[in-house]
Design a protein around this motif. Sequence first.
Motif, PDB file in Angstrom:
ATOM      1  N   ARG A   1      64.899 -63.892  -0.541  1.00  0.00           N
ATOM      2  CA  ARG A   1      66.108 -64.971  -0.559  1.00  0.00           C
ATOM      3  C   ARG A   1      65.878 -66.092  -0.893  1.00  0.00           C
ATOM      4  O   ARG A   1      64.798 -66.654  -0.733  1.00  0.00           O
ATOM      5  N   LEU A   2      66.791 -66.860  -1.723  1.00  0.00           N
ATOM      6  CA  LEU A   2      66.199 -68.076  -2.230  1.00  0.00           C
ATOM      7  C   LEU A   2      66.440 -69.119  -1.191  1.00  0.00           C
ATOM      8  O   LEU A   2      67.610 -69.372  -0.555  1.00  0.00           O
ATOM      9  N   LEU A   3      65.435 -70.019  -0.888  1.00  0.00           N
ATOM     10  CA  LEU A   3      65.710 -71.092   0.054  1.00  0.00           C
ATOM     11  C   LEU A   3      65.827 -72.070  -0.622  1.00  0.00           C
ATOM     12  O   LEU A   3      66.678 -73.256  -0.050  1.00  0.00           O
ATOM     13  N   ARG A   4      65.211 -72.624  -1.662  1.00  0.00           N
ATOM     14  CA  ARG A   4      65.526 -73.858  -2.095  1.00  0.00           C
ATOM     15  C   ARG A   4      64.990 -73.849  -3.790  1.00  0.00           C
ATOM     16  O   ARG A   4      64.214 -73.270  -4.247  1.00  0.00           O
ATOM     17  N   ILE A   5      65.578 -74.965  -4.280  1.00  0.00           N
ATOM     18  CA  ILE A   5      65.030 -75.338  -5.573  1.00  0.00           C
ATOM     19  C   ILE A   5      64.319 -76.635  -5.367  1.00  0.00           C
ATOM     20  O   ILE A   5      65.065 -77.827  -5.155  1.00  0.00           O
ATOM     21  N   THR A   6      63.084 -76.895  -5.775  1.00  0.00           N
ATOM     22  CA  THR A   6      62.186 -77.867  -5.319  1.00  0.00           C
ATOM     23  C   THR A   6      62.146 -78.881  -6.417  1.00  0.00           C
ATOM     24  O   THR A   6      61.805 -80.250  -6.516  1.00  0.00           O
ATOM     25  N   GLN A   7      62.227 -78.317  -7.894  1.00  0.00           N
ATOM     26  CA  GLN A   7      62.286 -79.166  -9.059  1.00  0.00           C
ATOM     27  C   GLN A   7      63.065 -78.432 -10.123  1.00  0.00           C
ATOM     28  O   GLN A   7      63.043 -77.406  -9.902  1.00  0.00           O
ATOM     29  N   PHE A   8      63.519 -79.335 -10.744  1.00  0.00           N
ATOM     30  CA  PHE A   8      64.386 -78.766 -11.900  1.00  0.00           C
ATOM     31  C   PHE A   8      64.373 -79.519 -13.140  1.00  0.00           C
ATOM     32  O   PHE A   8      63.798 -80.604 -13.230  1.00  0.00           O
ATOM     33  N   ASN A   9      64.491 -78.822 -14.351  1.00  0.00           N
ATOM     34  CA  ASN A   9      64.248 -79.711 -15.664  1.00  0.00           C
ATOM     35  C   ASN A   9      62.749 -79.800 -16.003  1.00  0.00           C
ATOM     36  O   ASN A   9      62.525 -80.671 -16.517  1.00  0.00           O
ATOM     37  N   THR A  10      62.144 -78.811 -15.375  1.00  0.00           N
ATOM     38  CA  THR A  10      60.684 -78.793 -15.658  1.00  0.00           C
ATOM     39  C   THR A  10      60.272 -78.567 -17.136  1.00  0.00           C
ATOM     40  O   THR A  10      60.803 -77.626 -17.557  1.00  0.00           O
ATOM     41  N   THR A  11      59.575 -79.201 -17.779  1.00  0.00           N
ATOM     42  CA  THR A  11      59.539 -79.296 -19.288  1.00  0.00           C
ATOM     43  C   THR A  11      58.519 -78.215 -19.699  1.00  0.00           C
ATOM     44  O   THR A  11      57.273 -78.118 -19.135  1.00  0.00           O
ATOM     45  N   ALA A  12      58.776 -77.483 -20.705  1.00  0.00           N
ATOM     46  CA  ALA A  12      57.509 -76.704 -21.081  1.00  0.00           C
ATOM     47  C   ALA A  12      57.551 -77.194 -22.686  1.00  0.00           C
ATOM     48  O   ALA A  12      58.304 -77.661 -23.180  1.00  0.00           O
ATOM     49  N   TRP A  13      56.164 -76.977 -23.314  1.00  0.00           N
ATOM     50  CA  TRP A  13      55.989 -77.444 -24.438  1.00  0.00           C
ATOM     51  C   TRP A  13      55.135 -76.217 -25.323  1.00  0.00           C
ATOM     52  O   TRP A  13      54.681 -75.607 -24.737  1.00  0.00           O
ATOM     53  N   LEU A  14      55.496 -76.605 -26.691  1.00  0.00           N
ATOM     54  CA  LEU A  14      54.897 -75.847 -27.668  1.00  0.00           C
ATOM     55  C   LEU A  14      53.661 -76.517 -28.436  1.00  0.00           C
ATOM     56  O   LEU A  14      54.270 -77.365 -29.210  1.00  0.00           O
ATOM     57  N   VAL A  15      52.685 -76.150 -28.136  1.00  0.00           N
ATOM     58  CA  VAL A  15      51.367 -77.138 -28.772  1.00  0.00           C
ATOM     59  C   VAL A  15      50.600 -76.277 -29.784  1.00  0.00           C
ATOM     60  O   VAL A  15      50.449 -74.999 -29.483  1.00  0.00           O
TER      61      VAL A  15
END
Length: 348
Positions: A139-153
């Motif tokens: 079960r989903l309790l919480r979204i703790t962070q959103f819009n977390t950036t991913a990078w292509l290096v």
Amino acid sequence: MLLSVGTGYISKNKFASRLSTSVACILLLLTTACSQGETKSAQSIEAINANNTVAASNNISTLRIGYVGSSEPTGPLGWAKKKGILERELQKLGFKNITFARFPNGPDLNEALVAGQLDVGSLGDTPAIVLRARGQETRLLRITQFNTTAWLVAKKNGPRSLAELKGQTIATQKGSYMHRYLLGLLAEAKIAKDVKVVHLMTTEAKGALERGDVAAYATSSDLGPFLKSQGFPVIDSSANHQGLSGTSLVVATESFLAKQPDFPQKFNAILTEAAKDLKANSEEYYQYHAQTTKYPIDIIKVSFPLKQISEEPLPAEGVKLLEGTKKFLVSQGLAKSDFKLTDWVAEK
């Protein structure tokens, strides 16, 4: 040996024998780590062993929490632990023992959840969704962070654009939000059939780029800016694409919640308090985060903007991102079945 994935087939690739031996996993099996016959990372073994210590004696007075990341958890959960908020409030709920187990990635944490070795898990959206889509009772309790950036290096003296990646090998950590970003990016650029994607842990990314084993690496919110500061060119980031950034989640097993029906509401109250305290004491928090992850504090401030930290369990923007990620994983066949997010959310 690496298993490479381009257009949905699996092929052997001997070009990088120095890469991790733990990467010989089938990409579609995102909900588990390697099979029992494969070599686990030292971090995963350490985490599983820590869980086994308490598994036999687990009862209503013990709460077993797993997390993905560094030596200590970060974000609201880590701050609640460090500041003593977590222990103080959970003791009021009757939990005499609180154990933490660290995992190198989400699929390894999923494995522990399925095995009944954890009650609560803090992980990224992609492995959490894939596990639920397999019918596992979380079960989903919480979204703790959103819009977390991913990078292509990219490697130095290598490609500088998506077009220049054609015919090249790109690596990322399987089953992660960075992996979902990379697949979405390649599909958007219509070059998915023209590149080879291989699995590689973030801990090995810099070395692989330096040796030229891979042309580029899709990486996390903190490692991306750090590699940039080390002179590795950035080709792209999820911030440039709607719907390709990630979310961080907290889930719990249904078997645990059956014993603790009030847990979601009370645990969310703890994390809300921690999120508010984190923002009110941002410099102290950033010092803690930098010390924990071993990145310079200026890198942490770039990769972990406080506006991404949710003070409520299900922020609208985070839910929208989560829904988009779920639809993409289902459409790509990476999530076994579709489901309603509302059915996944724990009752408050």
